[in-house]
Every structure is written in structure tokens, then in C-alpha cells.
Design an enzyme around this catalytic site. Structure first.
Site, PDB file in Angstrom:
ATOM      1  N   GLU A  99       0.825  -1.209   0.000  1.00 27.15           N
ATOM      2  CA  GLU A  99       0.000   0.000   0.000  1.00 27.15           C
ATOM      3  C   GLU A  99       0.858   1.258   0.000  1.00 27.15           C
ATOM      4  O   GLU A  99       1.972   1.269   0.528  1.00 27.15           O
ATOM      5  CB  GLU A  99      -0.905  -0.018   1.240  1.00 27.15           C
ATOM      6  CG  GLU A  99      -1.904  -1.164   1.151  1.00 27.15           C
ATOM      7  CD  GLU A  99      -2.698  -1.415   2.411  1.00 27.15           C
ATOM      8  OE1 GLU A  99      -3.763  -2.031   2.304  1.00 27.15           O
ATOM      9  OE2 GLU A  99      -2.265  -1.029   3.509  1.00 27.15           O
ATOM     10  N   CYS A 112       3.275   8.507   0.783  1.00 29.24           N
ATOM     11  CA  CYS A 112       3.984   7.595   1.685  1.00 29.24           C
ATOM     12  C   CYS A 112       4.065   6.238   0.994  1.00 29.24           C
ATOM     13  O   CYS A 112       3.034   5.672   0.627  1.00 29.24           O
ATOM     14  CB  CYS A 112       3.194   7.506   2.998  1.00 29.24           C
ATOM     15  SG  CYS A 112       3.847   6.301   4.166  1.00 29.24           S
ATOM     16  N   CYS A 119       7.045  -6.794   7.567  1.00 27.44           N
ATOM     17  CA  CYS A 119       8.227  -6.212   8.205  1.00 27.44           C
ATOM     18  C   CYS A 119       8.719  -7.199   9.251  1.00 27.44           C
ATOM     19  O   CYS A 119       7.922  -7.809   9.966  1.00 27.44           O
ATOM     20  CB  CYS A 119       7.888  -4.883   8.866  1.00 27.44           C
ATOM     21  SG  CYS A 119       9.317  -4.093   9.631  1.00 27.44           S
ATOM     22  N   CYS A 123       8.084  -4.449  15.975  1.00 29.49           N
ATOM     23  CA  CYS A 123       7.735  -3.429  16.977  1.00 29.49           C
ATOM     24  C   CYS A 123       6.333  -3.746  17.499  1.00 29.49           C
ATOM     25  O   CYS A 123       5.409  -3.947  16.709  1.00 29.49           O
ATOM     26  CB  CYS A 123       7.780  -2.031  16.364  1.00 29.49           C
ATOM     27  SG  CYS A 123       9.364  -1.674  15.595  1.00 29.49           S
ATOM     28  N   CYS A 126       3.002  -1.805  16.341  1.00 30.09           N
ATOM     29  CA  CYS A 126       2.782  -1.537  14.917  1.00 30.09           C
ATOM     30  C   CYS A 126       2.082  -2.715  14.233  1.00 30.09           C
ATOM     31  O   CYS A 126       2.543  -3.853  14.319  1.00 30.09           O
ATOM     32  CB  CYS A 126       4.127  -1.260  14.256  1.00 30.09           C
ATOM     33  SG  CYS A 126       4.028  -1.108  12.467  1.00 30.09           S
ATOM     34  N   CYS A 341      -0.503   6.001  10.201  1.00 30.45           N
ATOM     35  CA  CYS A 341       0.787   5.398  10.554  1.00 30.45           C
ATOM     36  C   CYS A 341       0.592   4.089  11.294  1.00 30.45           C
ATOM     37  O   CYS A 341      -0.168   4.020  12.256  1.00 30.45           O
ATOM     38  CB  CYS A 341       1.562   6.315  11.486  1.00 30.45           C
ATOM     39  SG  CYS A 341       1.985   7.869  10.766  1.00 30.45           S
TER      40      CYS A 341
END
Ligand code: SAH
Ligand code: SF4
Length: 353
Positions: A99, A112, A119, A123, A126, A341
Site C-alpha cells: 500500500e 507515503c 516487516c 515493533c 505496529c 501510521c
């Protein structure tokens, strides 16, 4: 790796740097200057087929078509938020999805983009991290998010800023990110200024040094904590490279004149949002050419974490500013379409996977 070559073993010419296109062209026995023509056709004229390259002989076009192909992303969906933010969902050649997010704000239109599918950094706050690592994006898959988004803008719009803050950890895919940045920056390709491009990292120190040596783009580091104990608890990368090491590396990076590193600080209520945190942050950043971007946590049903009140965020910001460090607050955009975010790759409104 699927995106670099196709089932006929042809190379993805949009994943090649200009020198690599030169090698390809010379390998076909053609003059070197033809490479620049090809490069301009594929990035500035955005051709879909080599046949469109009218200043190049038919036989060379056919030969290129035997050896190379032109990657394109398939736009699967474009969702528009109430606040004007647009989320672009792309399908890749191997069926994976990534995305990008277009974020209007005043004079700016920020795009962005993602650097990986998923990933690996884990974290805890997230949602992209929940996907785990699937694969790196190729240079074409990174640069095409920009090139193809340009073709989807409303009349009169222009992308003013590009941030590598979407899915993935850019410095864990640095080889491909560097080729893509070359394409974004080259005046013969997408022609963006380095002042308008920012790469964000969770803090991979070797990658930071390599990136700063290789490219003049802006750097952002997701700090998110004011002590090692805090950061260890939410960012596993901190156990390998603690705050002391990270900030010392940042202090020594060769920054272009006038540039500062942006330190992103996700604010989580009752966890890292006190004035003591602000004091420690100031002290820690004083030796570094730094500015701070506070990101109030985007709440979601998958985490029991809360966003601090506006008053708490404001008091934290005032403290940092009074301490002499520039400090902005990132407003939350595109929440209703899970484009904010830390939400990419996952529907934050969904309660079941
Ligand atoms: N992997 C890189 C690039 C992704 S940027 C990095 O972490 O820097 C993603 C940014 O969104 C990071 O600064 C991260 O700390 C922040 N973020 C992740 N989840 C968030 C959430 N729920 N609310 C606010 N910010 C979040
Ligand atoms: Fe990966 Fe960045 Fe999310 Fe951490 S914050 S899991 S590094 S995308």
C-alpha cells in the site's frame, strides 16, 4: 526472486539503475547513449511497451523485448478518506500486495510508500509488524509506487513530498531502496529533489551510515522512547543497537549542510508521554542535529494502547520546543480507511483476521 525476472527469464528493466541499463544495451551491441533514451522512455514517458520507443530502431526494440520486460503494478483499490487522504492498494506480479498513501495538507501532497511486504522488525505497537516479513520489494516496485501514483492524481495536483514510511523497514532492503532512490532523484527519471524525500528507519545503524554516505535524502529515525528499558519493551531492534549507540551514530552521520535528522516519537498514553520523558529526550538529542516529530498513537482494536490527550501532547511539545529543539505533531490522517501510521497491511477496523 519473482519481480526481477519473468517466466521467460527476461530482466525487469525498471529495476535497473542507469549504469545497469548501459550494460544491458552494450551487451546487445548498441551504443551507450541508447541507455539514456531507454531510461527516459521508461520513467518519463511511462511507456507500457518497448514498441512505443519511436526514436529507437524496430530491431533494437524487438531485441530488448526478448531480453527485458516492463514491470507495472496493478492498482487493486483506491480508497478515499473523509479527510482527503487516499490509500492505494497495489497488487504485485506474484500476487502479494502493498500500500501507498497520498496525504494532502496545505500546499503539500505527500506520498507515503512501502519498501517491503510485511516487516521483520516486530515493533509491538505496529500492525505492519504483525504480518511478519514476507519479502523485499524490488527497485521497480518501490519507484513505481511514485510513478503510477502520479498518474492517479486529481487535476492540478502534484506530489510534493515522498516518505518511505509505509510498510517495511527500508534499511533492511537497502540495496533495492538505493536503486529506487536513484530513479526518484535522477533528472532523467522521476526528478524529485532530495529535500523532498525522507527515509524512515527503526534504527538499523549500519544501514543508516551506508544510506547517509550514498544518498542526500532526508533521514528519519523512529525513536519512540526516552530510555533503553522503554525502547527494549516495544522495539526489539533496541536490544541489538541501544539508544547510546544509535544516537552516537546519528551524531556522526555526514549530513548535507543545513539538514537535521527527524526523530519520530510515537506517543503512547501513560507509557512514554510524561514531562520526564520529554526532559530525557531533550538531553539525549542535544548533541545531535535533530528535530522531533511527535506521532500521537493511532488507536486500533488490535492493541490495548491509547493515544494521549491533546493537552499531554501539547505540554510535551512545548517542553521540547522550549528546550531549543524544533518539534512538530503529526496529525492523524486516513484513520477511517486504515491508512494512518502503523496501520498499513491490516484493517484496523476489523476485529477478526
Ligand atoms: N520501518 C520504518 C518505516 C515505517 S514508518 C520505521 O519504523 O521507521 C512507520 C512509522 O509509524 C514509525 O515511525 C512507527 O513508529 C509509526 N507507527 C507505527 N504504528 C503506529 C501507530 N499505531 N500509531 C502511530 N504511529 C505508529
Ligand atoms: Fe516495521 Fe517500522 Fe512497524 Fe517497526 S514501526 S514493525 S520497523 S514498519
Amino acid at each position: 526472486m519473482p519481480p526481477f525476472t519473468d517466466d521467460r527469464d527476461r530482466v525487469d528493466v525498471r529495476s535497473l539503475s542507469l549504469p545497469e541499463i548501459r550494460d544491458l544495451v552494450q551487451g546487445l551491441g548498441k551504443e551507450k547513449f541508447r541507455a539514456l533514451q531507454v531510461y527516459k522512455w521508461i520513467w518519463q514517458r511511462k511507456i507500457a511497451s518497448f514498441q512505443e520507443m519511436t526514436n529507437i530502431s524496430k530491431s533494437f526494440r524487438a531485441e530488448l523485448g526478448e531480453r527485458a520486460f516492463l514491470y507495472e503494478l496493478a492498482l487493486e483499490r483506491m480508497e478515499r478518506s473523509r479527510d482527503g487522504t487516499r490509500k492505494l492498494a497495489w497488487r504485485l506480479r506474484d500476487g502479494q500486495r502493498v500500500e501507498s498513501v497520498l496525504i494532502p495538507g496545505g500546499e503539500r501532497l505527500t506520498l507515503c510508500i512501502s519498501s517491503q511486504v510485511g516487516c521483520a522488525m516486530g515493533c509491538t505497537f505496529c500492525l505492519t509488524g504483525d504480518l511478519g516479513f514476507v519479502r523485499n520489494l524490488s527497485p521497480a516496485e518501490i519507484a513505481l509506487q511514485v510513478s503510477q501514483a502520479e498518474g492517479l492524481l486529481d487535476a492540478g495536483e502534484r506530489i510534493s513530498n515522498i516518505v518511505l514510511m509505509g510498510m517495511g523497514e527500508p534499511l533492511a532492503n537497502l540495496d533495492n531502496v538505493l536503486v529506487a532512490l536513484g530513479i526518484l532523484l535522477d533528472e532523467n527519471a522521476l526528478n524529485y529533489s532530495h529535500r523532498k524525500i525522507t527515509v524512515s528507519t527503526a534504527g538499523l545503524v549500519k544501514g543508516l551510515v551506508r544510506l547517509a554516505d550514498a544518498s542526500p535524502v532526508n533521514l528519519a529515525v523512529s525513536l519512540n522512547a526516552s530510555t533503553d528499558g522503554q525502547r527494549d519493551a516495544i522495539m526489539p531492534v533496541n536490544k541489538a543497537h541501544g539508544l547510546g549507540e544509535l544516537l552516537e551514530i546519528c551524531r556522526r552521520l555526514p549530513l548535507p549542510a543545513g539538514k537535521r535528522i527527524t526523530f519520530e516519537y510515537v506517543m503512547i498514553a501513560g507509557f512514554n508521554d510524561s514531562l520526564d520523558d520529554a526532559r530525557r529526550l531533550l538531553k539525549m538529542l542535544r548533541p545531535v542535529k535533530a528535530k522531533v516529530n511527535l506521532i500521537p498513537y493511532n488507536e486500533n482494536p488490535h492493541r490495548d494502547l491509547e493515544c494521549p490527550s491533546d493537552e499531554v501532547v501539547g505540554a510535551f511539545q512545548d517542553h521540547v520546543v522550549q528546550g531549543g529543539i524544533q518539534c512538530s505533531v503529526r496529525s492523524s490522517r486516513g484513520l477511517d480507511i486504515s491508512a494512518a501510521c502503523g496501520q498499513l497491511g491490516k484493517r484496523a477496523t476489523q476485529t477478526e483476521e
